[in-house]
Structures are given as C-alpha cells and as structure tokens.
Design a protein around this motif. Structure first.
Motif, mmCIF file in Angstrom:
data_model
loop_
_atom_site.group_PDB
_atom_site.id
_atom_site.type_symbol
_atom_site.label_atom_id
_atom_site.label_comp_id
_atom_site.label_asym_id
_atom_site.label_seq_id
_atom_site.Cartn_x
_atom_site.Cartn_y
_atom_site.Cartn_z
ATOM 1 N N GLY A 63 -61.079 -16.961 10.060
ATOM 2 C CA GLY A 63 -62.449 -15.956 10.809
ATOM 3 C C GLY A 63 -62.937 -14.998 9.690
ATOM 4 N N VAL A 64 -61.992 -14.594 8.821
ATOM 5 C CA VAL A 64 -62.641 -13.040 8.461
ATOM 6 C C VAL A 64 -63.535 -14.646 7.418
ATOM 7 C CG1 VAL A 64 -62.123 -11.766 6.082
ATOM 8 C CG2 VAL A 64 -60.532 -11.745 8.589
ATOM 9 N N ASP A 65 -63.144 -15.171 6.822
ATOM 10 C CA ASP A 65 -64.376 -16.120 5.872
ATOM 11 C C ASP A 65 -65.412 -16.456 6.289
ATOM 12 O OD1 ASP A 65 -63.911 -17.620 3.298
ATOM 13 O OD2 ASP A 65 -64.412 -19.555 4.296
ATOM 14 N N ALA A 66 -65.609 -16.429 7.861
ATOM 15 C CA ALA A 66 -66.781 -17.276 7.876
ATOM 16 C C ALA A 66 -67.754 -15.833 8.032
ATOM 17 C CB ALA A 66 -66.184 -16.859 9.834
ATOM 18 N N PHE A 67 -67.100 -14.522 7.436
ATOM 19 C CA PHE A 67 -67.848 -13.618 7.644
ATOM 20 C C PHE A 67 -68.683 -13.235 5.738
ATOM 21 C CE2 PHE A 67 -66.674 -12.757 11.990
ATOM 22 C CZ PHE A 67 -67.716 -13.124 12.073
ATOM 23 N N THR A 68 -67.945 -13.970 5.087
ATOM 24 C CA THR A 68 -67.990 -13.680 3.648
ATOM 25 C C THR A 68 -68.995 -14.764 3.295
ATOM 26 O OG1 THR A 68 -66.195 -14.924 2.383
ATOM 27 C CG2 THR A 68 -65.796 -12.802 3.357
ATOM 28 N N THR A 69 -69.735 -14.527 1.759
ATOM 29 C CA THR A 69 -70.571 -15.356 1.514
ATOM 30 C C THR A 69 -69.853 -15.644 -0.776
ATOM 31 O OG1 THR A 69 -72.086 -13.622 0.665
ATOM 32 C CG2 THR A 69 -72.653 -14.675 3.056
ATOM 33 N N SER A 70 -69.244 -14.198 -1.031
ATOM 34 C CA SER A 70 -69.014 -14.021 -2.752
ATOM 35 C C SER A 70 -68.006 -15.387 -2.555
ATOM 36 C CB SER A 70 -69.172 -13.450 -2.921
ATOM 37 O OG SER A 70 -67.002 -12.699 -2.168
ATOM 38 N N VAL A 71 -68.284 -16.182 -4.007
ATOM 39 C CA VAL A 71 -67.684 -17.328 -4.490
ATOM 40 C C VAL A 71 -66.004 -16.644 -4.434
ATOM 41 C CG1 VAL A 71 -66.976 -18.126 -6.399
ATOM 42 C CG2 VAL A 71 -69.300 -17.905 -5.437
#
Length: 99
Positions: A63-71
């Motif tokens: 769920g947290v990863d769904a909101f992140t975009t950086s490598v």
C-alpha cells in the motif's frame, strides 16, 4: 495507472487474508500441498498467526509502495519484502515447529 490499481488490489487481498489468518478464520488459506506432513511437523495455529502477520506487513508495504514513484523507494520495497519473508521463514522454522 494499471500498476497502481494492481497494487491496491494486492494490498486489499493481503490485508484481508492476513487478518483472517491472524484471527483464526482463514485456515482454508493454509490448505494445499502436503498438509498431513505439515500438520505433523508444524503447529498449525502458530503458523496461521505468523502467516497472517506477514501478509498484513506485506499488504502495508504494498500500500505504501503504491504511492511512491522513486527508484530508491521501489528498491526499499523489494528489500522490505525479502526481510519479511526471511523473518517469516526463520520464525516458521524456530517457533512453529512441534516439539
């Protein structure tokens, strides 16, 4: 867009299955494979709780990863998944074994 919606679906599925296992209502998720051998070797209730906790943690991380975009965040997500799985295997082999 598809990547984020898949992450949300995976998050919801992991959280629901995790809470069901943790509360003892998801034993049907543990079926399959060689259940008789697993039942002789492992404490099924402890294994359900540990599996539930791990699925909840995986759901939160996804769920947290769904909101992140950086490598860097994506790499951290993969590392966190490996840590969760490594701890799961350690606890499974040390705390869930029948004595």
């Amino acid at each position: 867009m598809f990547d984020q919606s898949f992450s949300f679906i995976l998050t919801i599925a992991a959280l629901v299955a995790g809470f069901m296992l943790f509360t003892g209502h998801g034993s049907f998720f543990m079926k399959g494979g060689n259940t008789q051998a697993r039942a002789r070797k492992y404490d099924e209730k402890k294994m359900e709780k540990v599996s539930g906790i791990c699925l909840i943690l995986i759901g939160v991380a996804t769920g947290v990863d769904a909101f992140t975009t950086s490598v860097a965040a994506k790499i951290a997500y993969v590392v966190i998944l490996f840590v969760i799985l490594a701890v799961f295997l350690f606890v499974l082999r040390t705390k869930c074994i029948k004595k």
